[in-house]
Write a protein that holds these residues in place. Structure first.
Motif, PDB file in Angstrom:
ATOM      1  N   SER A 102     -94.461 102.594 -61.200  1.00 27.48           N
ATOM      2  CA  SER A 102     -93.844 102.292 -62.489  1.00 27.48           C
ATOM      3  C   SER A 102     -94.186 103.378 -63.502  1.00 27.48           C
ATOM      4  N   LYS A 103     -95.435 103.796 -63.497  1.00 20.72           N
ATOM      5  CA  LYS A 103     -95.875 104.853 -64.397  1.00 20.72           C
ATOM      6  C   LYS A 103     -95.176 106.166 -64.074  1.00 20.72           C
ATOM      7  N   ARG A 104     -95.022 106.456 -62.784  1.00 25.96           N
ATOM      8  CA  ARG A 104     -94.358 107.688 -62.357  1.00 25.96           C
ATOM      9  C   ARG A 104     -92.883 107.687 -62.766  1.00 25.96           C
ATOM     10  N   ILE A 105     -92.222 106.554 -62.643  1.00 27.21           N
ATOM     11  CA  ILE A 105     -90.814 106.456 -63.031  1.00 27.21           C
ATOM     12  C   ILE A 105     -90.647 106.761 -64.523  1.00 27.21           C
ATOM     13  N   ILE A 106     -91.583 106.282 -65.321  1.00 28.30           N
ATOM     14  CA  ILE A 106     -91.523 106.538 -66.766  1.00 28.30           C
ATOM     15  C   ILE A 106     -91.784 108.012 -67.067  1.00 28.30           C
ATOM     16  N   GLU A 107     -92.848 108.546 -66.489  1.00 28.63           N
ATOM     17  CA  GLU A 107     -93.296 109.891 -66.830  1.00 28.63           C
ATOM     18  C   GLU A 107     -92.423 110.997 -66.245  1.00 28.63           C
ATOM     19  N   GLU A 108     -91.895 110.790 -65.042  1.00 28.03           N
ATOM     20  CA  GLU A 108     -91.160 111.860 -64.373  1.00 28.03           C
ATOM     21  C   GLU A 108     -89.649 111.657 -64.317  1.00 28.03           C
ATOM     22  N   GLU A 121     -89.070 108.961 -52.414  1.00 26.58           N
ATOM     23  CA  GLU A 121     -90.232 109.044 -51.526  1.00 26.58           C
ATOM     24  C   GLU A 121     -91.454 109.632 -52.222  1.00 26.58           C
ATOM     25  N   SER A 122     -91.261 110.228 -53.382  1.00 29.08           N
ATOM     26  CA  SER A 122     -92.394 110.758 -54.134  1.00 29.08           C
ATOM     27  C   SER A 122     -93.131 109.653 -54.882  1.00 29.08           C
ATOM     28  N   LEU A 123     -92.531 108.472 -54.954  1.00 30.67           N
ATOM     29  CA  LEU A 123     -93.153 107.349 -55.655  1.00 30.67           C
ATOM     30  C   LEU A 123     -94.231 106.711 -54.787  1.00 30.67           C
ATOM     31  N   PRO A 124     -95.363 106.342 -55.364  1.00 36.71           N
ATOM     32  CA  PRO A 124     -96.433 105.683 -54.592  1.00 36.71           C
ATOM     33  C   PRO A 124     -95.937 104.417 -53.896  1.00 36.71           C
ATOM     34  N   GLY A 125     -96.246 104.306 -52.619  1.00 35.05           N
ATOM     35  CA  GLY A 125     -95.878 103.116 -51.862  1.00 35.05           C
ATOM     36  C   GLY A 125     -94.447 103.084 -51.375  1.00 35.05           C
ATOM     37  N   VAL A 126     -93.710 104.162 -51.608  1.00 35.62           N
ATOM     38  CA  VAL A 126     -92.308 104.227 -51.187  1.00 35.62           C
ATOM     39  C   VAL A 126     -92.153 105.248 -50.066  1.00 35.62           C
ATOM     40  N   GLY A 127     -91.784 104.763 -48.873  1.00 37.67           N
ATOM     41  CA  GLY A 127     -91.542 105.646 -47.744  1.00 37.67           C
ATOM     42  C   GLY A 127     -90.051 105.789 -47.484  1.00 37.67           C
ATOM     43  N   ARG A 128     -89.720 106.370 -46.368  1.00 37.94           N
ATOM     44  CA  ARG A 128     -88.314 106.619 -46.044  1.00 37.94           C
ATOM     45  C   ARG A 128     -87.511 105.325 -45.934  1.00 37.94           C
ATOM     46  N   LYS A 129     -88.109 104.309 -45.310  1.00 35.17           N
ATOM     47  CA  LYS A 129     -87.385 103.041 -45.148  1.00 35.17           C
ATOM     48  C   LYS A 129     -87.056 102.430 -46.506  1.00 35.17           C
ATOM     49  N   THR A 130     -88.050 102.350 -47.379  1.00 36.62           N
ATOM     50  CA  THR A 130     -87.824 101.780 -48.707  1.00 36.62           C
ATOM     51  C   THR A 130     -86.788 102.591 -49.469  1.00 36.62           C
ATOM     52  N   ALA A 131     -86.897 103.919 -49.393  1.00 36.22           N
ATOM     53  CA  ALA A 131     -85.938 104.782 -50.083  1.00 36.22           C
ATOM     54  C   ALA A 131     -84.522 104.529 -49.589  1.00 36.22           C
ATOM     55  N   ASN A 132     -84.363 104.392 -48.284  1.00 33.79           N
ATOM     56  CA  ASN A 132     -83.032 104.152 -47.714  1.00 33.79           C
ATOM     57  C   ASN A 132     -82.465 102.810 -48.159  1.00 33.79           C
ATOM     58  N   VAL A 133     -83.308 101.783 -48.233  1.00 30.93           N
ATOM     59  CA  VAL A 133     -82.846 100.471 -48.700  1.00 30.93           C
ATOM     60  C   VAL A 133     -82.337 100.571 -50.135  1.00 30.93           C
ATOM     61  N   VAL A 134     -83.102 101.229 -50.993  1.00 29.49           N
ATOM     62  CA  VAL A 134     -82.719 101.354 -52.398  1.00 29.49           C
ATOM     63  C   VAL A 134     -81.438 102.167 -52.550  1.00 29.49           C
ATOM     64  N   LEU A 135     -81.341 103.270 -51.819  1.00 33.90           N
ATOM     65  CA  LEU A 135     -80.130 104.097 -51.888  1.00 33.90           C
ATOM     66  C   LEU A 135     -78.902 103.310 -51.457  1.00 33.90           C
ATOM     67  N   ASN A 136     -79.054 102.495 -50.420  1.00 35.44           N
ATOM     68  CA  ASN A 136     -77.935 101.721 -49.893  1.00 35.44           C
ATOM     69  C   ASN A 136     -77.582 100.548 -50.802  1.00 35.44           C
ATOM     70  N   GLU A 137     -78.580  99.752 -51.134  1.00 36.34           N
ATOM     71  CA  GLU A 137     -78.340  98.503 -51.855  1.00 36.34           C
ATOM     72  C   GLU A 137     -78.049  98.728 -53.342  1.00 36.34           C
ATOM     73  N   ALA A 138     -78.804  99.593 -53.981  1.00 35.37           N
ATOM     74  CA  ALA A 138     -78.665  99.784 -55.426  1.00 35.37           C
ATOM     75  C   ALA A 138     -77.614 100.814 -55.798  1.00 35.37           C
ATOM     76  N   PHE A 139     -77.476 101.852 -54.954  1.00 40.89           N
ATOM     77  CA  PHE A 139     -76.610 102.964 -55.330  1.00 40.89           C
ATOM     78  C   PHE A 139     -75.418 103.173 -54.396  1.00 40.89           C
ATOM     79  N   GLY A 140     -75.274 102.299 -53.397  1.00 41.79           N
ATOM     80  CA  GLY A 140     -74.102 102.360 -52.534  1.00 41.79           C
ATOM     81  C   GLY A 140     -74.047 103.534 -51.585  1.00 41.79           C
ATOM     82  N   GLU A 141     -75.182 104.143 -51.298  1.00 41.89           N
ATOM     83  CA  GLU A 141     -75.207 105.277 -50.383  1.00 41.89           C
ATOM     84  C   GLU A 141     -75.162 104.785 -48.929  1.00 41.89           C
TER      85      GLU A 141
END
Length: 220
Positions: A102-108, A121-141
């Protein structure tokens, strides 16, 4: 000693047939995690590691009521986050990561969830799987996040066999027709969760049983 049987992967045409059948069952597949924004989705998916969606939803109900933006999450503090998610596994480390991301999202990223896999994937606790879910579900990728369910279904059926999640992901991307890419992740994960289950797959009620290469099918 005989060599283990090699399961031939699906062709693009066979994969299209598989997805078409799964899409008839679930025309509009979505994640079962509760979220209201890209930020709450990132948090929910990050919390879902080694936890059930039901368990995560119970925890995030109170968490998101208190903090549904990066700013509110940082203000809540690591202790406040930990107190609200202590019912799920690895909650101490997850609280630390949620506060840090959350802090990283604000600062960067100016308080907005980034839309690239590399940035996610640069966010703490976020790996490739999590990134792919967010890209697909939130951004339609058209991304495919390979979790334990998709890994199992892809190998068991012969859809896209592979020794690692990344290998399965690449094979799925190669054989999944463009028209089905957006929903592929959800169709496969839900099929694995409710039909092609780990211990006892429900083969008699499987819509793709005749396409599946799995020999030891569960009898009716």
């Amino acid at each position: 000693m005989p060599k283990p049987k090699t399961i031939p992967p699906f062709t693009t045409e066979e994969a299209a047939d598989l997805y078409a059948r799964l899409s008839e069952i679930r025309p509009d597949p979505r994640t079962e995690l509760d979220y209201t924004s890209p930020f709450t989705l990132v948090v929910a998916v990050a919390l879902s590691a080694q936890a059930t969606d039901v368990g995560v939803n119970k925890a995030t109900k109170g968490l998101f009521a208190a903090a549904d933006t990066p700013e509110k999450m940082v203000a809540l503090g690591e202790d406040g986050i930990r107190e609200r998610i202590k019912t799920i596994g690895l909650f101490r480390n997850k609280a630390k990561n949620v506060h840090a991301l959350s802090k990283r999202i604000i600062e960067e990223f100016g308080g907005e969830v980034p839309k690239s896999r590399e940035a996610l994937e640069s966010l703490p606790g976020v790996g490739r799987k999590t990134a792919n879910v967010v890209l697909n579900e939130a951004f339609g990728e058209p991304t495919i996040a390979v979790d334990t369910h998709i890994f199992r279904v892809s190998n068991r059926t012969g859809l896209a066999p592979g020794k690692t999640p990344l290998e399965v992901e690449k094979r799925l991307e190669a054989i999944t027709p463009a028209d089905f890419m957006k929903g592929a992740h959800h169709w496969l994960i839900l099929h694995g969760r409710y039909v092609c289950k780990a211990r006892k797959p429900d083969c008699p009620n499987c819509a793709i049983a005749d396409l599946c290469r799995f020999d030891a099918k569960t009898p009716a």
